[in-house]
Design a protein around this motif. Structure first.
Motif, PDB file in Angstrom:
ATOM      1  N   ALA A  81      13.790 -11.889   1.978  1.00 47.92           N
ATOM      2  CA  ALA A  81      13.458 -10.886   0.958  1.00 47.92           C
ATOM      3  C   ALA A  81      14.689 -10.037   0.635  1.00 47.92           C
ATOM      4  O   ALA A  81      14.963  -9.748  -0.532  1.00 47.92           O
ATOM      5  CB  ALA A  81      12.302 -10.011   1.428  1.00 47.92           C
ATOM      6  N   HIS A 133      17.201 -12.134  -1.333  1.00 51.49           N
ATOM      7  CA  HIS A 133      16.726 -12.349  -2.685  1.00 51.49           C
ATOM      8  C   HIS A 133      16.896 -11.100  -3.525  1.00 51.49           C
ATOM      9  O   HIS A 133      17.226 -11.149  -4.702  1.00 51.49           O
ATOM     10  CB  HIS A 133      15.252 -12.741  -2.633  1.00 51.49           C
ATOM     11  N   CYS A 134      16.675  -9.950  -2.906  1.00 52.47           N
ATOM     12  CA  CYS A 134      16.719  -8.695  -3.640  1.00 52.47           C
ATOM     13  C   CYS A 134      18.138  -8.307  -4.016  1.00 52.47           C
ATOM     14  O   CYS A 134      18.405  -7.933  -5.151  1.00 52.47           O
ATOM     15  CB  CYS A 134      16.088  -7.616  -2.776  1.00 52.47           C
ATOM     16  N   LYS A 192       8.365 -16.771   0.213  1.00 49.23           N
ATOM     17  CA  LYS A 192       8.024 -15.580  -0.573  1.00 49.23           C
ATOM     18  C   LYS A 192       6.554 -15.479  -0.985  1.00 49.23           C
ATOM     19  O   LYS A 192       5.681 -15.652  -0.161  1.00 49.23           O
ATOM     20  CB  LYS A 192       8.955 -15.503  -1.785  1.00 49.23           C
ATOM     21  N   ARG A 227       0.363  -8.209  -6.013  1.00 51.80           N
ATOM     22  CA  ARG A 227       1.728  -8.695  -6.222  1.00 51.80           C
ATOM     23  C   ARG A 227       1.663  -9.841  -7.227  1.00 51.80           C
ATOM     24  O   ARG A 227       0.902 -10.779  -7.060  1.00 51.80           O
ATOM     25  CB  ARG A 227       2.278  -9.192  -4.891  1.00 51.80           C
ATOM     26  N   ASP A 248       8.631  -5.264  -1.670  1.00 52.72           N
ATOM     27  CA  ASP A 248       8.306  -6.394  -0.782  1.00 52.72           C
ATOM     28  C   ASP A 248       8.879  -6.175   0.616  1.00 52.72           C
ATOM     29  O   ASP A 248       8.190  -6.382   1.620  1.00 52.72           O
ATOM     30  CB  ASP A 248       8.924  -7.701  -1.318  1.00 52.72           C
ATOM     31  N   ARG A 280      10.727  -3.978  -7.353  1.00 56.41           N
ATOM     32  CA  ARG A 280       9.551  -4.582  -6.712  1.00 56.41           C
ATOM     33  C   ARG A 280       9.945  -5.413  -5.494  1.00 56.41           C
ATOM     34  O   ARG A 280       9.142  -5.624  -4.598  1.00 56.41           O
ATOM     35  CB  ARG A 280       8.752  -5.412  -7.707  1.00 56.41           C
ATOM     36  N   GLU A 281      11.195  -5.877  -5.449  1.00 56.16           N
ATOM     37  CA  GLU A 281      11.615  -6.647  -4.277  1.00 56.16           C
ATOM     38  C   GLU A 281      11.876  -5.728  -3.085  1.00 56.16           C
ATOM     39  O   GLU A 281      11.680  -6.123  -1.941  1.00 56.16           O
ATOM     40  CB  GLU A 281      12.855  -7.471  -4.611  1.00 56.16           C
ATOM     41  N   ARG A 305      14.678  -4.769 -10.151  1.00 56.02           N
ATOM     42  CA  ARG A 305      14.279  -5.474  -8.936  1.00 56.02           C
ATOM     43  C   ARG A 305      13.586  -4.576  -7.921  1.00 56.02           C
ATOM     44  O   ARG A 305      13.404  -4.976  -6.778  1.00 56.02           O
ATOM     45  CB  ARG A 305      15.503  -6.105  -8.277  1.00 56.02           C
TER      46      ARG A 305
END
Lengths: 290, 367
Positions: free
Chosen positions: B214, B217-218, B97, B112, B233, B229-230, B227
């Motif tokens: 990603a 994780h999101c 990440k 970021r 990403d 912002r993920e 979330r």
């Protein structure tokens, strides 16, 4: 937060919007920001927006007040009567987090004309008391907490908030006939707190910066004699960095700004046991400094 | 009345890819929403160097965010510099990440905020790496035996470690998914395609695995609170990697092999919906979509959980419920019910006890 009609408090380097249904809080705010009338302009922008909201009336240990910022309450609540200290402390903390466009010194600042005296110091060294005393002796008030350095223009900017005096300092400053103080809040986390109100002229000039003319690192030591020593620029740079909220965050920019101040302004280390001695010493140094 | 998500959210998302021409009142709100979701330094990236005219206070806030993000990035670089001597070439150390985006100098690493360094090592080397970190001075906060066992046996990482006096945490992983979870896969195959970062002793995942990680994780992590912002990403990674030949083929094939088609579907769908991420139609059509009922529910819950509500009000009840629902979904995917129920019961009991004892202590202090 049912009532969100914000009231703008323009303190010069920043604009604070605050909403609260607590009538007592607005009274307290009027007392310590007496010159703030129309909200200071019509720009619908604030650097921080906070709301002070009361907790439940039924709380056994007494009603509390919380400070909200962006749907969050980042701090522990205060007793309902202490909304003003919570607002002052909380807004200072938020400003210290958000104003990284500036180098933020932990310092009192006063000025004569467009020449500023910066007083960087750790908490408890008597910086607020000294700043207020200088102001009462005729210096223009900038801040007792923030030395806001505009790195692009090489200026120090006013952050015209009331000075938070603690414990014994409250009586020391109150003795002055011209001193205007807000109510005393007893037994807060920092002891007794009362807010000193800067005069109207300082308030009206809150958008006018000044050049760093002198840096004085003050330290009040009970009963100690006056001792004032010049600080070489190299050491001054380090001590400016140490007394900053965001020196580390700014990296090379902060270093360059600190160097610039140290080159431009003479620096002194001042320890004193008598406030009047300290005032006289700063007057003399200011007049002598080219 | 408080609105969730805040009506200015589409504008915020737009501002992440191209400069906005809006008045200061709008900027006031945009900055608050961006701050809440950790996207303000990203707004700075699209606005500070462009041709757009910004009011002074707006520019100052963007500059402030940019500087904090740059400082954090610098802290990550410093931490990686200190971790480098622990990579001795006997087994690969993979940076995941944020740290990996910085190492690879990816565009999405600019603006970021990174809060920790995530490392992945082969499971057989986990103890060795942990021991090396300890020897070099990194420490773990003391844990009770239950938490210790939770991390060791059920989780996919060791308890966070930190070097005294530094702010960044180092999380040591041996897998990308909790070992007990429904989406668990053998992490061994990740190591078959890792790449060494030139000029460093660290490895990073293959590009398609970075996208899958990603997405995982999101959409598979807790209550999804803010979330968005993920998803940003995922969008950033895809935009950067899509021009590579065969990227889409490899991504979809890899998702199939690791059993991560569902998280990928969610990740790509929301990246396209919210950020206009250019994803070929046949890619999404080729992935097995959730049932229509599930999609309907997720389309309602995900924006409530992930996008910021009106910042003038405490979070409305529907947002809290949406997050609870996402948390329940997460827990069910993480552990079988037979393990989950005792685990949660224990957590709730301990939290309640702590709150009780904690608040009494606080009130005694106050009195």
């Amino acid at each position: 937060m049912p009532d969100t009609s914000y009231r703008i408090v323009d303190v010069g380097a920043a604009r604070i919007a605050v909403a609260s249904p607590l009538i007592e809080f607005h009274h307290q705010l009027n007392l310590v920001y007496p010159h703030q009338r129309d909200g200071g302009g019509d720009v619908p922008f604030a650097d921080i927006r906070v709301a002070l909201t009361p907790g439940s009336k039924l709380r056994f240990w007494g009603r509390q007040v919380r400070l909200w910022s962006e749907s969050q309450a980042p701090f522990e609540p205060y007793p309902i009567g202490s909304a003003l200290p919570l607002f002052e402390w909380g807004s200072n903390w938020l400003l210290s987090q958000r104003l990284n466009a500036y180098l933020l010194l932990h310092a009192g600042v006063v000025a004569r004309g467009d020449q500023a005296v910066i007083l960087p110091a750790q908490p408890g060294s008597g910086k607020s008391t000294l700043t207020c005393a200088l102001h009462l002796a005729g210096w223009r008030f900038f801040s007792d907490e923030f030395g806001v350095i505009d790195m692009e223009r090489g200026l120090v900017l006013p952050m015209l908030k009331p000075a938070a005096l603690k414990n014994a300092s409250i009586e020391v400053i109150r003795q002055h006939t011209n001193a205007v103080l807000g109510p005393v809040f007893s037994g807060t986390r920092k002891g007794d707190v009362a807010h000193f109100v800067p005069d109207k002229e300082s308030f009206e000039e809150r958008r006018t910066g000044a050049h760093p003319h002198m840096v004085v690192f003050p330290r009040y030591v009970a009963g100690a004699p006056l001792r004032c020593l010049p600080v070489p620029p190299t050491e001054a740079v380090m001590r400016i960095g140490l007394n900053s909220f965001n020196y580390q965050t700014l990296g090379p920019l902060g270093f360059d700004a600190a160097v610039r101040i140290a080159r431009q302004a003479r620096a002194y280390d001042l320890s004193y046991g008598d406030l009047n001695d300290a005032l006289a010493c700063i007057e003399t140094l200011f007049d002598q400094t080219p | 009345m408080s609105q969730a998500p805040d009506p200015a959210c589409p504008l915020l998302l737009q501002g992440l890819s191209r400069p906005l021409d809006v008045d200061v009142a709008k900027w006031d709100r945009l900055l608050r929403l961006a701050r809440r979701t950790g996207l303000h330094a990203r707004l700075a990236e699209t606005h500070l160097d462009g041709d757009v005219t910004l009011a002074d206070p707006v520019r100052r806030h963007l500059l402030s965010a940019k500087r904090v993000a740059e400082f954090r990035t610098q802290m990550v670089r410093a931490e990686l510099f200190r971790l480098a001597p622990l990579c001795r070439g006997d087994f690969p150390v993979v940076v995941l990440k944020g740290g990996a985006y910085i190492l690879q100098e990816r565009r999405l690493s600019r603006g970021r905020f990174v809060s920790d360094v995530d490392l992945l090592v082969p499971q057989s080397q986990l103890r060795t790496m942990e021991e090396r970190l300890r020897q070099a001075g990194w420490q773990t906060a003391p844990l009770d035996p239950y938490d210790e066992r939770y991390y060791r046996d059920w989780s996919h990482e060791t308890p966070p470690m930190r070097f005294p006096g530094r702010t960044l945490e180092v999380d040591l992983h041996h897998a990308l998914t909790p070992v007990t979870g429904r989406l668990a896969f053998n992490p061994q195959c990740l190591f078959e395609t890792i790449r060494l970062v030139t000029g460093s002793p660290f490895h990073v995942l293959a590009p398609e695995d970075q996208v899958l990680h990603a997405c995982l994780h999101c959409f598979q992590d807790g209550d999804l609170e803010l979330r968005v912002r993920e998803v940003v990403d995922i969008d950033g990674l895809v935009r950067e990697l899509a021009p590579e030949p065969k990227f889409w083929d490899q991504l979809v094939r890899r998702a199939g092999r690791l059993g991560l088609e569902r998280p990928l579907w969610y990740g790509l769908s929301f990246a396209r919906l919210w950020l206009g991420c250019p994803i070929p139609e046949q890619v999404l059509a080729g992935l097995p979509a959730p049932s229509r009922g599930t999609t309907w529910i997720m389309d309602r819950l995900v924006p409530l959980a992930m996008l910021p509500p009106d910042p003038d009000y405490p979070e409305p009840a529907k947002v809290r419920w949406a997050r609870r629902a996402m948390l329940a979904r997460y827990h069910l995917q993480r552990m079988p019910a037979g393990m989950l129920v005792p685990h949660l019961a224990r957590k709730v009991l301990r939290r309640t006890l702590a709150r009780h004892v904690g608040s009494e202590a606080e009130e005694n202090n106050g009195a």
